[in-house]
Design a protein around this motif. Structure first.
Motif, short mmCIF file in Angstrom:
data_model
loop_
_atom_site.label_atom_id
_atom_site.label_comp_id
_atom_site.label_asym_id
_atom_site.label_seq_id
_atom_site.Cartn_x
_atom_site.Cartn_y
_atom_site.Cartn_z
N PHE A 225 -10.34 9.55 6.75
CA PHE A 225 -9.69 8.31 6.35
C PHE A 225 -8.43 8.63 5.55
CE2 PHE A 225 -14.24 7.40 6.69
CZ PHE A 225 -14.22 6.33 7.57
N TYR A 226 -7.35 7.94 5.89
CA TYR A 226 -6.07 8.10 5.22
C TYR A 226 -5.64 6.74 4.65
CZ TYR A 226 -5.95 12.38 8.01
OH TYR A 226 -6.26 13.58 8.59
N SER A 227 -4.95 6.78 3.52
CA SER A 227 -4.51 5.55 2.85
C SER A 227 -3.09 5.75 2.34
CB SER A 227 -5.45 5.19 1.70
OG SER A 227 -4.94 4.12 0.92
N ALA A 228 -2.39 4.64 2.16
CA ALA A 228 -1.04 4.68 1.59
C ALA A 228 -1.07 4.79 0.07
CB ALA A 228 -0.24 3.45 2.02
N GLY A 229 -2.25 4.78 -0.53
CA GLY A 229 -2.34 4.90 -1.99
C GLY A 229 -2.01 3.60 -2.69
N GLU A 230 -1.15 3.68 -3.69
CA GLU A 230 -0.81 2.50 -4.49
C GLU A 230 0.14 1.59 -3.71
OE1 GLU A 230 1.06 1.36 -8.89
OE2 GLU A 230 0.94 3.43 -8.20
N ILE A 231 -0.27 0.35 -3.52
CA ILE A 231 0.54 -0.64 -2.81
C ILE A 231 0.50 -1.94 -3.59
CG2 ILE A 231 0.18 0.39 -0.54
CD1 ILE A 231 -1.91 -1.79 -0.03
N ASN A 232 1.40 -2.83 -3.26
CA ASN A 232 1.45 -4.14 -3.93
C ASN A 232 1.96 -5.18 -2.94
OD1 ASN A 232 1.31 -6.13 -5.87
ND2 ASN A 232 3.26 -5.59 -6.83
N PRO A 233 1.12 -5.59 -1.97
CA PRO A 233 1.57 -6.61 -1.01
C PRO A 233 1.83 -7.94 -1.71
CG PRO A 233 -0.78 -6.16 -0.77
CD PRO A 233 -0.25 -5.15 -1.72
N ALA A 234 2.84 -8.63 -1.27
CA ALA A 234 3.23 -9.89 -1.88
C ALA A 234 2.20 -10.97 -1.61
CB ALA A 234 4.60 -10.32 -1.36
N ALA A 235 1.97 -11.83 -2.60
CA ALA A 235 1.04 -12.94 -2.43
C ALA A 235 1.56 -13.88 -1.36
CB ALA A 235 0.88 -13.68 -3.75
N GLY A 236 0.66 -14.27 -0.45
CA GLY A 236 1.05 -15.14 0.63
C GLY A 236 1.67 -14.46 1.83
N SER A 237 1.85 -13.15 1.79
CA SER A 237 2.43 -12.43 2.93
C SER A 237 1.46 -12.48 4.11
CB SER A 237 2.75 -10.99 2.54
OG SER A 237 1.58 -10.32 2.10
N PRO A 238 1.99 -12.49 5.33
CA PRO A 238 1.12 -12.66 6.51
C PRO A 238 0.34 -11.40 6.86
CG PRO A 238 3.40 -12.40 7.18
CD PRO A 238 3.41 -12.45 5.68
N PHE A 239 -0.83 -11.61 7.41
CA PHE A 239 -1.66 -10.58 8.01
C PHE A 239 -1.92 -10.96 9.46
CE2 PHE A 239 -2.17 -9.17 3.79
CZ PHE A 239 -2.82 -7.94 3.78
#
Length: 498
Positions: A225-239
Motif C-alpha cells: 500500500f502506498y499513500s501520498a502522506g499528508e494531504i488537505n483536500p478542500a471541503a466540498g471538493s468533488p469525488f
C-alpha cells in the motif's frame, strides 16, 4: 584535526634535508611547490574525514550513518494515510448501496479506498469513510530458501510513500509481528525491516526456531500500500468512483465532507536522527508500564470510544472476583458501529456493562485482542459493552446588550462540544469529566462576550452519584443534554462615537 597549514609547515621544516631541492623550494619554483601543495591538501582532507569519522558514532551527522543506525534499530520510514469522510447524494430514483473496498478519486486524482459501507436512499444523502491509499500486488516465487528469507518491497514509482503491506500464501494470510516477539516455531508471521539504503524487506522465520520459513517453489503474494502522506483536500471538493459498475452510479454525487486524519509523511532525515535516540517512540512492540490503552489507541486511532483497564480498576468499580485475576478489560466502539453499546439515561439508575462472549466479538474487537496478546500473551482479555452516559450541563450567561444573544449562544455550544462533545479526545478515551474551573476558563477564552467586565456566567454540571470510577462509561455532552441561556445586560461595551 590537522589542517593544510600544518602539513605545509612540516614540509618546510624538512626541506633542508634535501640540498638539491631546497634552493628551488625557497625560490618558489612551481615544479616543486605544486605537487607538495597537492599532497598537503589531500592530507588535510583526509584528516577532516578521519576527525568526522571518530565522532560519527556519537554525533551522526552523515545521512548514511543515520540510515544505518535506523536500520540497526528496526526503524522503517513509512507514511500514515489520510482518512476522510465523503458525502454521497443520490439524485436517482433507487436506493444505492456503497460497498466497502471500492476505490474513489478526489479532484487531484488521488485514490481512496472506502472503509465503511453506506446506503443512500433516493433523493437522500449519506456519508462514508475512506482511506487515501492505493494497492500494488506483487507475486514472488521462492528460490533458494534459507532461514529468515527476505523479499524486497518495490519502491513507489511516483511521489507516494510506503504505508503498509500484507502477506499471503496458498494457505492464507500471514500476520505481522515486530521482531518475532512471543513467536513460536510454526507461527505464520512475517517481519518488516529496512537496510542502510532504506530498501524495505519482508522477512520470514526459521523452521524449528521461530515462525515459518517458505520453501522453494512457494508463491508469496505481497499487497503493498502506498499513500501520498499528508494531504488537505478542500471541503466540498468533488469525488468520483474509479469505475462505474452500473448506470445508477452516474446519479451519485460525491463531495468531500470532513478530514478525519490529515495523514503524515515519513520522517525526514533531521527527525530520523533524533527518533533513533528514543526507543519508546519507535519501538511499537514494547508495552511500557502496562500502557495497553496507549498500545491499542496507537494501532486503532479511529475508534469512537476506547477504554482499557486492569483488574484493580475493575474491582474498585464492581468488587473483587477470582475471574478478574490477570485480566485486561476492554470497552470499545469502532467508527463502523458494529459493536453493541448500552445507554444510561440518568446517573441515579446506573446501567451495568454486559460481558461480550468470545464467539460474539466483532472484527475490530478480534483485532484489538490480537494486538494486545501479540504484545503480552500472559493476559486474559475480556470485552465489555460501553455504556453511553450523556453529561447534563446547564449554562446561564449574561452579556452586554451590544452582543447578539443567538450568536453568543451558538459560540458557547460550539466551544463545549469541541472540548466535551462526542468526538472530543477526552470522550473517546473514557476520561471525560468536565471540571468547573476548566469550563469557566474555556468559555472566557473562546467567547469574547464573556470576557468583558459586565458579563456573568453560571455553570451547573450534573455529576454521577458516588465517587467510584466506572471505566466503561462513555460520557460526553450531547445536543439535548446541554442547555444554554443567554440574557442581556442593559449596558454597552466601551467604544468611541456610539
Amino acid at each position: 584535526m590537522l589542517i593544510k597549514a600544518d602539513f605545509q609547515r612540516a614540509i618546510r621544516d624538512s626541506i633542508a634535508s634535501y640540498p638539491a631541492v631546497a634552493p628551488l623550494y625557497q625560490a618558489g619554483d612551481p615544479r616543486i611547490l605544486q605537487h607538495l601543495d597537492a599532497m598537503a591538501t589531500m592530507l588535510a582532507m583526509f584528516s577532516a574525514q578521519l576527525e568526522t569519522a571518530m565522532a560519527e558514532p556519537f554525533d551522526k551527522t552523515r545521512d548514511s550513518t543515520v540510515l544505518a543506525d535506523a536500520a540497526m534499530r528496526g526503524i522503517v520510514r513509512k507514511a500514515t494515510p489520510a482518512r476522510v469522510r465523503v458525502r454521497a447524494a443520490n439524485k436517482g430514483g433507487e436506493l444505492f448501496a456503497i460497498e466497502s473496498g471500492r476505490t474513489v478519486l478526489d479532484s487531484t486524482g488521488l485514490t481512496y479506498r472506502i472503509e465503511t459501507p453506506a446506503s443512500v436512499p433516493s433523493g437522500g444523502v449519506a456519508t462514508f469513510e475512506a482511506v487515501q491509499l492505493r494497492a500494488l500486488i506483487v507475486s514472488h516465487t521462492v528460490a533458494d530458501s534459507e532461514p529468515f528469507y527476505a523479499i524486497e518491497i518495490p519502491s513507489a514509482e511516483d511521489d507516494s510513500f510506503l504505508c503498509g503491506v500484507s502477506v499471503s500464501d496458498v494457505d492464507g494470510e500471514l500476520s505481522f509481528c515486530d521482531r518475532y516477539v512471543n513467536i513460536a516455531p510454526g507461527d505464520r508471521v512475517f517481519h518488516v525491516e529496512a537496510d542502510d539504503r532504506q530498501r524495505v524487506y519482508v522477512r520470514f522465520g526459521f523452521d524449528g526456531v521461530v515462525g515459518v520459513q517458505p520453501q522453494d517453489g512457494e508463491t508469496i503474494t505481497l499487497t503493498v500500500f502506498y499513500s501520498a502522506g499528508e494531504i488537505n483536500p478542500a471541503a466540498g471538493s468533488p469525488f468520483s468512483f474509479e469505475y462505474l459498475n452500473s448506470p445508477l452510479e452516474a446519479s451519485i454525487d460525491l463531495q468531500m465532507d470532513a478530514l478525519l486524519l490529515p495523514g503524515q509523511n515519513p520522517p525526514p532525515m533531521s527527525v530520523l536522527r533524533d527518533l533513533a535516540r528514543y526507543p519508546s517512540v519507535y519501538d511499537s512492540n514494547a508495552v511500557f508500564l502496562g500502557e495497553f490503552d496507549f498500545l491499542t489507541r496507537r494501532n486503532f486511532p479511529t475508534l469512537r470510544f476506547l477504554s482499557v483497564w486492569n483488574e484493580s480498576t475493575e474491582e474498585r468499580a464492581r468488587g473483587p472476583s477470582f475471574d478478574n485475576i490477570n485480566t485486561l478489560f476492554v470497552a470499545c466502539l469502532s467508527s463502523a458501529g458494529g459493536e453493541s453499546v448500552l445507554t444510561e439515561n440518568t446517573s441515579s439508575e446506573p446501567v451495568p456493562p454486559a460481558t461480550i462472549p468470545p464467539e460474539s466479538l466483532t472484527s475490530t474487537q478480534l483485532a484489538i485482542k490480537a494486538a494486545i496478546l501479540a504484545a503480552d500473551d500472559s493476559y486474559k482479555v475480556r470485552f465489555l459493552t460501553p455504556v453511553r452516559s450523556k453529561i447534563e450541563m446547564t449554562i446561564n450567561a449574561r452579556v452586554a446588550s451590544s452582543y447578539i444573544a443567538s450568536d453568543v449562544r451558538a459560540k458557547i455550544r460550539e466551544a463545549i462540544f469541541v472540548e466535551f462533545g462526542e468526538a472530543a479526545a477526552a470522550s473517546r478515551r473514557g476520561r471525560n469529566r468536565p471540571l468547573y474551573q476548566r469550563v469557566y476558563e474555556l468559555l472566557r477564552s473562546k467567547v469574547a462576550a464573556l470576557s468583558g467586565g459586565q458579563a456573568d456566567l453560571i455553570v451547573n454540571i450534573q455529576e454521577p452519584e458516588g465517587l467510584v470510577e466506572r471505566p466503561e462509561l462513555w460520557r460526553y455532552v450531547a445536543e439535548e443534554s446541554l442547555v444554554v441561556t443567554v440574557s442581556m445586560i442593559n449596558t454597552t461595551t466601551p467604544a468611541w462615537g456610539v
